[in-house]
Design an enzyme around this catalytic site. Sequence first.
Site, PDB file in Angstrom:
ATOM      1  N   ASP A 379       0.937  -1.121   0.052  1.00  0.00           N
ATOM      2  CA  ASP A 379       0.084   0.049   0.038  1.00  0.00           C
ATOM      3  C   ASP A 379       0.898   1.414  -0.042  1.00  0.00           C
ATOM      4  OD1 ASP A 379      -2.146   1.839   0.091  1.00  0.00           O
ATOM      5  OD2 ASP A 379      -3.211   0.912   1.739  1.00  0.00           O
TER       6      ASP A 379
HETATM    7  C1  BGC Z   1      -4.977   3.217  -0.070  1.00  0.00           C
HETATM    8  C2  BGC Z   1      -4.953   2.187  -1.072  1.00  0.00           C
HETATM    9  C3  BGC Z   1      -4.825   2.841  -2.410  1.00  0.00           C
HETATM   10  C4  BGC Z   1      -3.697   3.571  -2.540  1.00  0.00           C
HETATM   11  C5  BGC Z   1      -3.388   4.393  -3.658  1.00  0.00           C
HETATM   12  C6  BGC Z   1      -3.737   4.089  -0.056  1.00  0.00           C
HETATM   13  O1  BGC Z   1      -3.826   4.998   0.953  1.00  0.00           O
HETATM   14  O2  BGC Z   1      -5.110   2.610   1.245  1.00  0.00           O
HETATM   15  O3  BGC Z   1      -6.352   1.504  -0.846  1.00  0.00           O
HETATM   16  O4  BGC Z   1      -5.159   2.047  -3.404  1.00  0.00           O
HETATM   17  O5  BGC Z   1      -3.635   4.785  -1.466  1.00  0.00           O
HETATM   18  O6  BGC Z   1      -4.484   5.462  -3.821  1.00  0.00           O
END
Ligand code: BGC
Length: 988
Positions: A379
């Site tokens: 993530d």
């Molecule tokens: C989120 C993810 C997301 C990523 C990219 C993160 O803050 O937890 O679910 O895919 O950002 O935007």
Amino acid sequence: MAPKESHELRRGKYSKLDAPVEDESPTRPSFASDASSFEDLEEYDPLNYDAGTLKRKKSTGDLRTRKPSFKKDAEKFGGLGAPKRASSRTCGIRQWCCWLLIFVTSVILLFTAGGLWAYRNTMVKDGMSPPWYPTPKGGADPAWEESYKKAAAMVRQMTLVEKVNVTTGVGWSMGMCVGNTGPVRRLKFPSLCLQDGPLGIRFADNITAFPAGITVGATWNKELMYQRGKAHGQEARIKGVNVLLGPSMGPLGRMPAGGRNWEGFGTDPVLQGIAAARTIKGIQDAGVIATAKHFMLNEQEHFRQAWEWGLPNAISSNIDDRTLHEIYAWPFAESVRAGVGSVMCSYNQVNNSYACQNSKLMNGILKDELGFQGFIQSDWLAQRSGVAAALAGLDMSMPGDGLQWAKGESLWGPELTKAVLNGSIPIDRVDDMVTRIVAAWYQLGQDSWPLPPPDGDGGPNFSSWTNDEIGKIYEGSLSDDTKGVVNKFINAQGEGEDFHGNLVRKIAAEGTVLLKNEGHLLPLDRNGWKEHEKATKNSKFRVGIFGEDARLSRDGINNCPDQSCNDGTLASGWGSGAVQYPYLVDPLSALRKAFGNESVYLTDWPEDNLPKEKQIVEDQDLCIVFANAHAGEGYLKWSDVRGDRNDLNLQKNGDKLIQDVAKDCGKGKGDVVVVIHAVGPVILESFIDLPNVKAVLLANLPGQESGNALVDVLFGDVEPSGRLPYTIAKQEDDYGPGSKIKYLPSPVEGLSPQQNFSEGLYIDYRHFDKQDIAPRYEFGFGLSYTTFHLSSLLITSHGPKTPLPSPRPSNTISPPTYSTEVPDPKDALFPAGFHKVEKYIYPYLPSLPSLQKSPIQASQLQSPLSDAGGGPGGNPDLYTPLLTVSASLTNIGLVPGSAVVQLYISFPQNYKDPETGEPVDFPVRMLRGFEKVYVEAQQEGKTVRFEVSRKDLSYWDAGRGNWVMPIKGEFEISVGFSSRNLVLRGTW
Ligand code: BGC
């Protein structure tokens, strides 16, 4: 350009309590020196040792909400576009300034020292998560054989820096998408575009705002789950997205107030698993790599991420092995079975080891036990270490930046190159990372896509950072102003019959749950008075519509960053999982259109407080009142809701508004319909039993066709077939102690909040059933306009009960092999005359590294393979059907409709483990299957059939490390219409 300062260097400096001043010495300790010794790995999982612990200063405000139209809001929220603070004046000008500075510095030092003391004394030192090494190599699954062959042929030609380039993002906002990997142009392997997901293409134009996951879960319709995935995948394909960041199946919903539960499909592993698998199939049938996220136990937003909440460490979700397998890993197992190409590890810690460097989770469970063949991406900034994460099984660092947003300093990139050269990471680990990524690309047929410029006209054709046609190529770089066409405004929404809005409307209508319908108030008549009333009524039918949730926001439908304010009708939660609406059909306009104005007089007061003058409510025959509850991802907040909700009540005066309308509607004689849009369960007690609140509809989060879908159900064009994907309690406490968000860490936990999943398997309906608590509406509940009847339960066994599955099968094919020779470090240097874009993450080294050998010899480690492994999703025998259960469904009503027939299994009572004699506790019942079946009015005897697998009839025995079926005692097999309306029961 000055060489980039490595994180490792910073760590060395900041960790010296007595030397807080930054030392400008250019010497760097070797990357290897950050890893704990090999011996340590055997003792405990290598967590936190380069996890940006007390040495990091708080990261700057979150930078995730982009597009210039949001800049104003972003400032408000501390995001991009926030003006830089003016630098403080020198104290030479005013003496007192000096004193103030000294005072402030002393206070900061005092607090820092206190913080460090607290950190040292309260931090869990060793992980409690067992080690699992080395990373199982991809390429042992026949379903991926061809892709791995092709991938290996390409990877064999790659140099070390090329390999590293594929594994590491180029940095936040350094490409068009939220995540962009480095390309290997020489071999025609492109930069991959990774984009959110999961309810539409984030930061893009001409796309669809689909209903949220929770609405899809509420349809209980497997075909619609697939179709939404497919349409989403097609849009991604058209926009040039290689990897879609969805579906989400974690959070699973342990805590009903969890800010991101709405992105997933409901609080049950089987519902979540089936919906996730169907979505993945849909996305991947469109040629796009799906991402199963967030792996795992990221159940709340508070403290999900290091530094985001002011603490140096993320929350640790502490869980036992059985609960982990039976609840939270279940949907991921289903995703792997569905062939998912990517999995995203989550921000939080699991048993005090960060999910993105937790070897038990990534190496052990995902890659060995579940046989995952794709790649694990972090993530965004969930990666907290370089070497440890690589050895624990991480394959791709996203967005490339390491411990801080948009700094261009990576934990991989050049550091990964160096770590291979100095032996900290065996080269075969990097080979495996790259092979997994390239194999997923081949597996989805993306080698047939046109290449991005300058080699072709493929790649993403939209920019996440601007709505203008021409924009910066490297948005995140302050010094590089190279511009080009970044938005081509290609329509991805489908056309004609295939216009995705039609699908949105269908899903939103089927995902609307009818909770109450006294006296068959619904469906309404477009002409007002119902047939039987017409004779006695000679006036127009008067309808009043109340509540702000009925109308659009007056500031525009996309006026808040990532939909993070509760303003107007609610059709999506907020955060990275939200998109910009192409349009939004509000309920008020749709209702105005739907009612015939010849015979209906419609008034509206689309606000959350009624006017003093009660006439507008009193002069109605029917009042429709709207209320909602919003939540989202923790980097944004609305009002005092910081991601997770603060309670389970309706927001913006919802309860009072409903009560007030009910009190005065038609002077107490009018009928009231309540419509709720919500991210999760809301407490309905303040109005649910009011006599004139005749109907309540839970419309979840419907997406862009909100009003139309609602009208379809209200007027009976669509027979309501939505069912609750979670339990609605009478009061919040009924969900049990484990259901509470941790809003504050307790002092003893210090700087690493701990959350024990002590309720084990008993979440949502399993808790209500175990404690015998009556919910307001149980899991799986929902009313119809017709009546269904079930009969003729038939349970057919396909063999005797045996405690264990067949032994794990051996691999029939072997992962690719590569030369293990460490390449010449000179080849890793920046090529002469290379033009560097500031903050862009490159795999090259600026100078030759010191090649001090690492003490780590990971090749000597070999954790035992899991008996539960051996195929996609685990040992193939776990998925052998052992029972076929069938029943006969009749629609005895006057309108056609769809029933959701649900299968629950109760394990034998008073069961004791035959080996240990220990009692094994089982939930009262567990969902194991469902089918949505359409039946014509008054049609009899439609057969509904379920296959029940060995896994469905087994529990996870942590001692044996395997799924075990109780062979003594009887299973109860129940079939019905909800978790508490089980009309057919049999045993096996
Ligand atoms: C989120 C993810 C997301 C990523 C990219 C993160 O803050 O937890 O679910 O895919 O950002 O935007």
